[in-house]
Design an enzyme around this catalytic site. Structure first.
Site, PDB file in Angstrom:
ATOM      1  N   LYS A  18     -16.267  -6.712   6.269  1.00 34.65           N
ATOM      2  CA  LYS A  18     -15.024  -7.492   6.150  1.00 34.65           C
ATOM      3  C   LYS A  18     -14.529  -7.972   7.520  1.00 34.65           C
ATOM      4  CE  LYS A  18     -11.738  -7.091   2.524  1.00 34.65           C
ATOM      5  NZ  LYS A  18     -10.558  -6.423   1.949  1.00 34.65           N
ATOM      6  N   SER A  25      -3.115  -7.972   2.939  1.00 35.97           N
ATOM      7  CA  SER A  25      -3.228  -7.809   4.393  1.00 35.97           C
ATOM      8  C   SER A  25      -3.581  -9.133   5.058  1.00 35.97           C
ATOM      9  CB  SER A  25      -4.287  -6.758   4.715  1.00 35.97           C
ATOM     10  OG  SER A  25      -3.938  -5.531   4.131  1.00 35.97           O
ATOM     11  N   ARG A  41      -2.135  -5.323  -8.476  1.00 29.14           N
ATOM     12  CA  ARG A  41      -0.978  -6.176  -8.180  1.00 29.14           C
ATOM     13  C   ARG A  41      -0.763  -7.232  -9.241  1.00 29.14           C
ATOM     14  NH1 ARG A  41      -3.348  -8.149  -2.738  1.00 29.14           N
ATOM     15  NH2 ARG A  41      -5.139  -7.883  -4.112  1.00 29.14           N
ATOM     16  N   HIS A  62       0.839  -1.199   0.000  1.00 31.13           N
ATOM     17  CA  HIS A  62       0.000   0.000   0.000  1.00 31.13           C
ATOM     18  C   HIS A  62       0.880   1.258   0.000  1.00 31.13           C
ATOM     19  CE1 HIS A  62      -3.086  -2.687   2.193  1.00 31.13           C
ATOM     20  NE2 HIS A  62      -3.667  -2.361   1.049  1.00 31.13           N
TER      21      HIS A  62
HETATM   22  N1  COA Z   1      -0.293  -4.041  -1.489  1.00 27.04           N
HETATM   23  C1  COA Z   1      -0.703  -5.008  -0.663  1.00 27.04           C
HETATM   24  N2  COA Z   1      -1.966  -5.428  -0.573  1.00 27.04           N
HETATM   25  C2  COA Z   1      -2.856  -4.837  -1.353  1.00 27.04           C
HETATM   26  C3  COA Z   1      -2.518  -3.829  -2.252  1.00 27.04           C
HETATM   27  C4  COA Z   1      -1.165  -3.441  -2.305  1.00 27.04           C
HETATM   28  N3  COA Z   1      -0.732  -2.500  -3.128  1.00 27.04           N
HETATM   29  N4  COA Z   1      -3.613  -3.442  -2.913  1.00 27.04           N
HETATM   30  C5  COA Z   1      -4.622  -4.191  -2.432  1.00 27.04           C
HETATM   31  N5  COA Z   1      -4.155  -5.028  -1.500  1.00 27.04           N
HETATM   32  C6  COA Z   1      -4.906  -6.051  -0.782  1.00 27.04           C
HETATM   33  C7  COA Z   1      -5.400  -5.592   0.535  1.00 27.04           C
HETATM   34  O1  COA Z   1      -4.442  -5.801   1.525  1.00 27.04           O
HETATM   35  C8  COA Z   1      -6.608  -6.465   0.713  1.00 27.04           C
HETATM   36  O2  COA Z   1      -6.200  -7.711   1.197  1.00 27.04           O
HETATM   37  P1  COA Z   1      -7.165  -8.656   2.041  1.00 27.04           P
HETATM   38  O3  COA Z   1      -8.482  -8.723   1.341  1.00 27.04           O
HETATM   39  O4  COA Z   1      -6.399  -9.909   2.032  1.00 27.04           O
HETATM   40  O5  COA Z   1      -7.296  -8.082   3.412  1.00 27.04           O
HETATM   41  C9  COA Z   1      -7.123  -6.641  -0.706  1.00 27.04           C
HETATM   42  O6  COA Z   1      -6.037  -6.381  -1.541  1.00 27.04           O
HETATM   43  C10 COA Z   1      -8.195  -5.688  -1.090  1.00 27.04           C
HETATM   44  O7  COA Z   1      -8.065  -4.594  -0.259  1.00 27.04           O
HETATM   45  P2  COA Z   1      -8.340  -3.058  -0.481  1.00 27.04           P
HETATM   46  O8  COA Z   1      -7.479  -2.468  -1.506  1.00 27.04           O
HETATM   47  O9  COA Z   1      -8.286  -2.477   0.870  1.00 27.04           O
HETATM   48  O10 COA Z   1      -9.711  -3.062  -1.080  1.00 27.04           O
HETATM   49  P3  COA Z   1     -10.977  -3.492  -0.366  1.00 27.04           P
HETATM   50  O11 COA Z   1     -11.608  -4.451  -1.300  1.00 27.04           O
HETATM   51  O12 COA Z   1     -10.756  -3.917   1.016  1.00 27.04           O
HETATM   52  O13 COA Z   1     -11.691  -2.100  -0.305  1.00 27.04           O
HETATM   53  C11 COA Z   1     -12.964  -0.292  -1.111  1.00 27.04           C
HETATM   54  C12 COA Z   1     -12.351  -1.654  -1.363  1.00 27.04           C
HETATM   55  C13 COA Z   1     -13.081   0.065   0.348  1.00 27.04           C
HETATM   56  C14 COA Z   1     -12.104   0.732  -1.771  1.00 27.04           C
HETATM   57  C15 COA Z   1     -14.323  -0.379  -1.784  1.00 27.04           C
HETATM   58  O14 COA Z   1     -15.039  -1.470  -1.269  1.00 27.04           O
HETATM   59  C16 COA Z   1     -15.116   0.883  -1.570  1.00 27.04           C
HETATM   60  O15 COA Z   1     -14.867   1.872  -2.204  1.00 27.04           O
HETATM   61  N6  COA Z   1     -16.105   0.810  -0.662  1.00 27.04           N
HETATM   62  C17 COA Z   1     -16.992   1.899  -0.370  1.00 27.04           C
HETATM   63  C18 COA Z   1     -18.366   1.669  -1.025  1.00 27.04           C
HETATM   64  C19 COA Z   1     -18.220   1.904  -2.489  1.00 27.04           C
HETATM   65  O16 COA Z   1     -18.079   3.008  -2.954  1.00 27.04           O
HETATM   66  N7  COA Z   1     -18.238   0.782  -3.228  1.00 27.04           N
HETATM   67  C20 COA Z   1     -17.986   0.810  -4.637  1.00 27.04           C
HETATM   68  C21 COA Z   1     -19.274   0.722  -5.375  1.00 27.04           C
HETATM   69  S1  COA Z   1     -18.886   0.342  -7.040  1.00 27.04           S
END
Ligand code: COA
Length: 161
Positions: A41, A128, A90, A17
């Protein structure tokens, strides 16, 4: 002035990140890290703990701010005057989900675009949940997270053993 938000759950923030953040902060004037409460989550860390860890890791970035948000990312971006949502790609496997989310976000607000950065190849297999799992089973995550995050993981996951 170009403002972007970098939304995610960050449970916890990893070097992957931070790598994305470094790239984004060199392109945009201001980047707001938007920590999603994301209770569905069932995060290991509270929102306040996740924010606190990120704040301690971003000392060197003068144009990065961190806050929590609940609700739609596009609404939060609009509230902050941001026109860009940052996401990391990624691997190809991230693409389907990210493509769908980017297009849906653009459908909801055509003034907000998603910009993707690719992390350093060392972090392409990092997540994560992997980091949480390694710590849970006494493995070493020093390569993958900052020291303070590692210590918080150990405190949280090994304290009640
Ligand atoms: N390095 C390491 N890990 C990474 C990474 C990076 N560069 N990029 C993503 N990841 C991992 C995260 O650690 C996470 O791992 P895990 O699931 O094993 O814990 C996974 O990829 C996805 O995580 P993240 O990037 O945090 O995305 P998310 O899916 O948890 O969150 C939101 C997505 C919060 C951005 C999205 O759901 C959101 O915008 N929610 C608000 C409601 C909304 O607007 N929804 C969209 C409607 S279309």
């Amino acid at each position: 002035m170009k403002t972007a938000i970098y939304p995610g759950t960050f449970d916890p923030v990893t070097n992957g990140h931070l790598d994305i953040l470094k790239r984004a902060a060199s392109v945009f004037d201001t980047v707001y890290i938007a920590v999603a409460k994301n209770m569905h989550k069932n995060p290991l860390f509270t929102t306040a703990e996740r924010i606190n860890m990120i704040r301690q890791c971003i000392g060197d970035f003068h144009n990065v701010k961190v806050n929590q948000f609940d609700g739609l990312a596009v609404e939060y971006a609009k509230k902050l005057g941001a026109t860009v949502i940052i996401r990391g790609l990624r691997a190809i496997s991230d693409f389907d989900y990210e493509f769908q989310m980017a297009l849906m976000n653009r459908h909801m607000n055509a003034e907000i675009d998603t910009v993707f950065f690719m992390p350093h190849e060392n972090y392409t297999y990092l997540s994560s949940s992997t980091v949480r799992e390694i710590v849970r089973f006494n493995g070493d995550v020093s390569e993958f997270v900052p020291e303070i995050v590692k210590n918080e993981l150990i405190r949280k996951l090994r304290s009640d053993r």
